[in-house]
Write an enzyme that holds these catalytic residues in place. Structure first.
Site, PDB file in Angstrom:
ATOM      1  CE1 TYR A 242      -5.075   4.667   4.577  1.00 37.45           C
ATOM      2  CE2 TYR A 242      -3.608   5.197   6.408  1.00 37.45           C
ATOM      3  CZ  TYR A 242      -4.545   5.596   5.459  1.00 37.45           C
ATOM      4  OH  TYR A 242      -4.932   6.914   5.398  1.00 37.45           O
TER       5      TYR A 242
ATOM      6  CG  HIS B  98      -2.391   0.904  -2.168  1.00 38.03           C
ATOM      7  ND1 HIS B  98      -1.945   0.522  -3.423  1.00 38.03           N
ATOM      8  CD2 HIS B  98      -2.222   2.268  -2.127  1.00 38.03           C
ATOM      9  CE1 HIS B  98      -1.538   1.585  -4.102  1.00 38.03           C
ATOM     10  NE2 HIS B  98      -1.690   2.655  -3.338  1.00 38.03           N
TER      11      HIS B  98
ATOM     12  CE1 TYR C 214      -0.532   7.441   5.841  1.00 37.32           C
ATOM     13  CE2 TYR C 214       1.123   9.026   6.600  1.00 37.32           C
ATOM     14  CZ  TYR C 214      -0.005   8.238   6.850  1.00 37.32           C
ATOM     15  OH  TYR C 214      -0.587   8.238   8.094  1.00 37.32           O
TER      16      TYR C 214
ATOM     17  CG  ASN D 288       0.618   9.437  -3.065  1.00 36.51           C
ATOM     18  OD1 ASN D 288       0.391   8.269  -3.366  1.00 36.51           O
ATOM     19  ND2 ASN D 288      -0.304  10.371  -3.124  1.00 36.51           N
TER      20      ASN D 288
ATOM     21  CG  ASP E  83      -0.778  -2.278  -4.757  1.00 36.58           C
ATOM     22  OD1 ASP E  83       0.205  -1.698  -4.232  1.00 36.58           O
ATOM     23  OD2 ASP E  83      -1.721  -1.649  -5.292  1.00 36.58           O
TER      24      ASP E  83
ATOM     25  CG  ASN F 227       0.106   7.781  -7.058  1.00 30.58           C
ATOM     26  OD1 ASN F 227       0.370   8.196  -8.184  1.00 30.58           O
ATOM     27  ND2 ASN F 227      -1.093   7.926  -6.515  1.00 30.58           N
TER      28      ASN F 227
END
Length: 252
Positions: A14, A19, A65, A67, A92, A113
């Site tokens: 990632y 993000h 992560y 969330n 972001d 989130n």
């Protein structure tokens, strides 16, 4: 102690995602300011302690992560007994064009989130630095868009943005959000920063200044009227003429 949190997802998979611009910004702060310790695991994330300006600062990248970002932020906040004003979250923002930014305190999560999770753990009154990544134009494309890497052309605006955020991070740490925003605008949008205020523009559109009209001395209008009046014709003969001649000492 101030807490600067960058949001993203952990792992090389990632690292280049849109993000993850929050992670990228915090990494840039770490790189550009000497004195920060090496990254280490703590508070369910990666942390580094150092100083920015007059403030002691903890940089945090949650490892939970996106969330579940609030778990790491809440744990660090409780450990250091911080208030929401002591926390800045960098993330972001789909609703801002690429290269744009906004400072904000409090408010909703806007469907993000990471913010949703943080608000659930510490409330909504923390400070936010929204970093624009643009919108793909269709809600169905959002997930793939934010989890996709920045394009090569994006680095023309991304790198200057991250650099300026890092260079002015001491203002963030000191709670000088307005000054921080002004500095970034001056560096990234100089043409906007140099626009004249509306009051100055109004003056420039009003044309050249005119000399003030001098006030007329009291009684001037009566004098002017007297000068412009037609001369009176005196009678040449008769009782009235004789009387006037005696008064004025005139002769025939």
């Amino acid at each position: 102690m101030k807490l600067i949190v960058g949001l993203g997802n952990p792992g090389a998979k990632y690292a280049g995602n849109r993000h993850n611009i929050g992670f990228m910004a915090v990494d840039e702060i770490h790189r550009r300011h000497s004195g920060f310790q090496p990254w280490r695991a703590r508070f369910q994330g990666q942390v580094s302690e150092g100083r920015l300006g007059t403030e002691k600062v903890l940089l945090l990248k949650p490892s939970t992560y996106m969330n579940e970002s609030g778990r790491a932020v809440g744990e660090a906040m409780r450990f250091f007994k911080l208030e929401p004003d002591d926390i800045v979250v960098l993330y972001d923002e789909l609703d801002l064009p690429p290269a744009k930014f906004r400072m904000k305190k409090g408010g909703g999560h806007g469907g993000h989130n990471g913010l949703r999770s943080i608000t659930a753990h510490i409330g909504a009154d923390y400070r936010r630095l929204r970093l624009g990544i643009g919108h793909p134009g269709d809600k169905k494309l959002v997930s793939n868009y934010v989890l996709g890497d920045f394009a090569k052309a994006d680095h023309d605006w991304l790198e200057p943005l991250l650099t300026e955020v890092a260079d002015q991070a001491d203002l963030l740490a000191e709670g000088k959000d307005s000054q921080f925003a002004n500095k970034l605008t001056l560096a990234l949008e100089p043409e906007k920063a140099q626009r004249k205020p509306k009051a100055d523009t109004a003056k420039s559109n009003a044309g050249p200044a005119q000399s003030p009209v001098a006030k007329k001395p009291k009684g001037q209008s009566h004098i002017r009227q007297a000068r412009q009046a037609k001369p009176v014709t005196l009678p040449k003969s008769g009782p009235m003429a004789d009387m006037l001649k005696k008064l004025l000492g005139g002769k025939d």
